[in-house]
Write a protein that holds these residues in place. Structure first.
Motif, PDB file in Angstrom:
ATOM      1  N   TRP A 108       0.827  -1.204   0.000  1.00 13.52           N
ATOM      2  CA  TRP A 108       0.000   0.000   0.000  1.00 13.52           C
ATOM      3  C   TRP A 108       0.868   1.263   0.000  1.00 13.52           C
ATOM      4  O   TRP A 108       0.597   2.199  -0.757  1.00 13.52           O
ATOM      5  N   ALA A 109       1.896   1.272   0.831  1.00 20.07           N
ATOM      6  CA  ALA A 109       2.782   2.441   0.902  1.00 20.07           C
ATOM      7  C   ALA A 109       3.516   2.645  -0.415  1.00 20.07           C
ATOM      8  O   ALA A 109       3.666   3.785  -0.893  1.00 20.07           O
ATOM      9  N   LEU A 110       3.969   1.554  -1.029  1.00 14.21           N
ATOM     10  CA  LEU A 110       4.690   1.652  -2.301  1.00 14.21           C
ATOM     11  C   LEU A 110       3.792   2.203  -3.404  1.00 14.21           C
ATOM     12  O   LEU A 110       4.211   3.063  -4.196  1.00 14.21           O
ATOM     13  N   LEU A 111       2.559   1.722  -3.470  1.00 16.00           N
ATOM     14  CA  LEU A 111       1.635   2.194  -4.502  1.00 16.00           C
ATOM     15  C   LEU A 111       1.373   3.695  -4.356  1.00 16.00           C
ATOM     16  O   LEU A 111       1.330   4.424  -5.364  1.00 16.00           O
ATOM     17  N   GLU A 112       1.203   4.149  -3.122  1.00 15.83           N
ATOM     18  CA  GLU A 112       0.990   5.580  -2.917  1.00 15.83           C
ATOM     19  C   GLU A 112       2.250   6.370  -3.231  1.00 15.83           C
ATOM     20  O   GLU A 112       2.195   7.424  -3.878  1.00 15.83           O
ATOM     21  N   GLN A 113       3.394   5.858  -2.808  1.00 15.31           N
ATOM     22  CA  GLN A 113       4.668   6.533  -3.055  1.00 15.31           C
ATOM     23  C   GLN A 113       4.929   6.705  -4.544  1.00 15.31           C
ATOM     24  O   GLN A 113       5.400   7.759  -4.995  1.00 15.31           O
ATOM     25  N   GLU A 114       4.612   5.668  -5.323  1.00 14.94           N
ATOM     26  CA  GLU A 114       4.860   5.705  -6.773  1.00 14.94           C
ATOM     27  C   GLU A 114       3.678   6.288  -7.551  1.00 14.94           C
ATOM     28  O   GLU A 114       3.674   6.268  -8.780  1.00 14.94           O
ATOM     29  N   ARG A 115       2.685   6.771  -6.821  1.00 13.15           N
ATOM     30  CA  ARG A 115       1.500   7.400  -7.419  1.00 13.15           C
ATOM     31  C   ARG A 115       0.813   6.482  -8.423  1.00 13.15           C
ATOM     32  O   ARG A 115       0.359   6.917  -9.488  1.00 13.15           O
ATOM     33  N   ALA A 116       0.746   5.214  -8.047  1.00  8.18           N
ATOM     34  CA  ALA A 116       0.051   4.224  -8.866  1.00  8.18           C
ATOM     35  C   ALA A 116      -1.415   4.105  -8.473  1.00  8.18           C
ATOM     36  O   ALA A 116      -2.183   3.393  -9.132  1.00  8.18           O
ATOM     37  N   VAL A 117      -1.796   4.797  -7.394  1.00  6.80           N
ATOM     38  CA  VAL A 117      -3.171   4.811  -6.881  1.00  6.80           C
ATOM     39  C   VAL A 117      -3.441   6.200  -6.318  1.00  6.80           C
ATOM     40  O   VAL A 117      -2.524   6.994  -6.116  1.00  6.80           O
ATOM     41  N   SER A 118      -4.705   6.475  -6.049  1.00  5.13           N
ATOM     42  CA  SER A 118      -5.041   7.672  -5.294  1.00  5.13           C
ATOM     43  C   SER A 118      -4.692   7.443  -3.830  1.00  5.13           C
ATOM     44  O   SER A 118      -4.672   6.302  -3.354  1.00  5.13           O
ATOM     45  N   LEU A 119      -4.439   8.513  -3.096  1.00 12.84           N
ATOM     46  CA  LEU A 119      -4.150   8.387  -1.675  1.00 12.84           C
ATOM     47  C   LEU A 119      -5.349   7.809  -0.938  1.00 12.84           C
ATOM     48  O   LEU A 119      -6.493   8.002  -1.339  1.00 12.84           O
ATOM     49  N   GLY A 120      -5.070   7.084   0.138  1.00 12.17           N
ATOM     50  CA  GLY A 120      -6.142   6.489   0.929  1.00 12.17           C
ATOM     51  C   GLY A 120      -6.397   5.041   0.602  1.00 12.17           C
ATOM     52  O   GLY A 120      -7.480   4.520   0.867  1.00 12.17           O
ATOM     53  N   VAL A 121      -5.394   4.360   0.060  1.00 14.50           N
ATOM     54  CA  VAL A 121      -5.578   2.977  -0.384  1.00 14.50           C
ATOM     55  C   VAL A 121      -5.435   1.967   0.743  1.00 14.50           C
ATOM     56  O   VAL A 121      -5.882   0.823   0.628  1.00 14.50           O
TER      57      VAL A 121
ATOM     58  N   PRO B 294      -6.521  -2.209  -3.895  1.00 13.94           N
ATOM     59  CA  PRO B 294      -6.125  -0.974  -4.577  1.00 13.94           C
ATOM     60  C   PRO B 294      -6.822  -0.765  -5.919  1.00 13.94           C
ATOM     61  O   PRO B 294      -6.777  -1.635  -6.791  1.00 13.94           O
ATOM     62  N   ALA B 295      -7.481   0.395  -6.059  1.00 21.18           N
ATOM     63  CA  ALA B 295      -8.044   0.804  -7.344  1.00 21.18           C
ATOM     64  C   ALA B 295      -6.908   1.465  -8.124  1.00 21.18           C
ATOM     65  O   ALA B 295      -6.752   2.676  -8.136  1.00 21.18           O
ATOM     66  N   PHE B 296      -6.112   0.634  -8.778  1.00 22.50           N
ATOM     67  CA  PHE B 296      -4.852   1.100  -9.362  1.00 22.50           C
ATOM     68  C   PHE B 296      -5.077   1.800 -10.698  1.00 22.50           C
ATOM     69  O   PHE B 296      -6.021   1.494 -11.435  1.00 22.50           O
ATOM     70  N   PHE B 297      -4.192   2.748 -10.999  1.00 22.82           N
ATOM     71  CA  PHE B 297      -4.214   3.399 -12.299  1.00 22.82           C
ATOM     72  C   PHE B 297      -3.730   2.382 -13.343  1.00 22.82           C
ATOM     73  O   PHE B 297      -2.684   1.758 -13.176  1.00 22.82           O
ATOM     74  N   GLY B 298      -4.494   2.240 -14.400  1.00 19.23           N
ATOM     75  CA  GLY B 298      -4.169   1.231 -15.405  1.00 19.23           C
ATOM     76  C   GLY B 298      -5.097   0.032 -15.353  1.00 19.23           C
ATOM     77  O   GLY B 298      -4.889  -0.954 -16.076  1.00 19.23           O
ATOM     78  N   ALA B 299      -6.142   0.109 -14.522  1.00 18.96           N
ATOM     79  CA  ALA B 299      -7.073  -1.015 -14.414  1.00 18.96           C
ATOM     80  C   ALA B 299      -7.762  -1.301 -15.747  1.00 18.96           C
ATOM     81  O   ALA B 299      -8.027  -2.458 -16.087  1.00 18.96           O
TER      82      ALA B 299
END
Length: 240
Positions: A15-28, A33-38
Motif C-alpha cells: 500500500w505504501a509503495l503504490l501511494e509513493q509511486e502514485r500508482a493509486v489515489s491516496l487512501g488505499v 487498490p483501485a490502481f491506475f491502469g485497471a
C-alpha cells in the motif's frame, strides 16, 4: 511473527509503495487498490483465450475490477458479483446482459448493481467459467493476499462446495505491476491461489492451482459467521 502479522506487514508495504509511486489515489490502505491502469489490465485480460471462451464470470465488487466487469457485460457474458462483505442472505448480484436496464458500464458498479440487479444464492447459480478477484499483493506462484477480511476465500469455498467450480475454472487477478512481489507469501488452508495474474504490462501464468475444497469452519471466527448471513444459516444447519 505469526501468519496474520506476516501478511499484514506485506500489505502495508505494498500500500505504501503504490501511494509513493502514485500508482493509486491516496487512501488505499485497508482496501483492494483501485490502481491506475485497471482499464489496460482489463483490455489485456480480454485478449486471452480463457476470457474469450468464458460465458459465466464471478467477480468481486471492488473498484479495481470494475473495468473487467463492464467488459464482461458488454461482451454478453453473465456476471455474478459478490454483494459487498457478503452482507445479504442472498450474497450475489445476478447481472445478465440480456435483461440489463442500464448500460453495462453502469451496471458493473457495485452501487448501481445494488439498485438494478436481483440478488441470488448459490443454489441459483450456473457453473462458473472464470473467477476474477482483487489482490493487495500476489507472487508469480499465484499466492495472493487480499485486504485481510477473507471474503474472496469464502466466496470461492462456497462455490467449490456447491460444485460450481472445478479444475477447469480459471481464477485471475488484475493488479498493478507493483503489486506483483518476489516474496514467498504466507498461505493458510483456506486461501486459494490464482492461475493468472494480469497487469497493464504482462500476463503471468501461475501454478499449480491450490483451492480450498470446502469451508473450513475452524478458520472462521464466531463474529465473522454472525456477520455473514449465508454462513450463519449454514452454521445453524450444521448444528441442527
Amino acid at each position: 511473527m505469526d501468519t496474520d502479522q506476516a501478511k499484514q506487514t506485506i500489505r502495508e508495504r505494498v500500500w505504501a509503495l503504490l501511494e509513493q509511486e502514485r500508482a493509486v489515489s491516496l487512501g488505499v490502505h485497508g482496501r483492494i487498490p483501485a490502481f491506475f491502469g485497471a482499464e489496460a489490465a482489463a483490455d489485456r485480460l480480454a485478449e486471452l483465450p480463457v476470457w474469450r471462451s468464458a460465458r459465466v464470470v464471478k467477480a468481486v465488487p471492488d473498484k479495481a475490477q470494475l473495468p473487467v466487469r463492464a467488459r464482461a457485460l458488454t461482451e454478453g457474458k453473465l456476471v455474478y458479483m459478490a454483494v459487498p462483505k457478503l452482507a445479504e442472505a442472498l450474497p450475489f448480484y445476478l447481472l445478465d446482459p440480456v435483461t440489463l436496464t442500464v448500460p453495462p458500464s453502469e451496471a458493473a458498479s457495485s452501487k448501481v448493481a445494488a439498485t438494478v440487479a436481483r440478488k441470488i444464492g448459490v443454489d441459483e447459480m450456473r457453473p462458473v467459467d472464470l473467477i476474477v478477484c482483487g489482490s493487495v499483493a500476489v507472487n508469480r506462484h499465484g499466492v495472493r493476499l487480499g485486504k485481510g477480511a477473507g471474503y474472496s476465500d469464502i466466496e470461492v469455498a462456497l462455490l467449490q462446495e456447491a460444485g460450481l467450480i472445478g479444475p477447469s475454472t480459471t481464477i485471475v487477478t488484475t493488479v498493478h505491476s507493483l503489486q506483483v512481489v518476489d516474496d514467498e507469501l504466507p498461505e493458510t488452508k483456506h486461501d486459494f491461489s490464482v492461475d493468472l495474474i494480469v497487469t497493464p504490462d504482462e500476463v503471468v501464468q501461475c501454478g499449480p492451482s491450490r483451492r480450498p475444497q470446502r469451508l473450513y469452519w475452524d478458520s472462521l471466527s464466531q463474529e465473522k459467521i454472525e456477520a455473514i448471513p449465508v454462513l450463519a444459516a449454514l452454521a445453524k444447519n450444521r448444528s441442527a
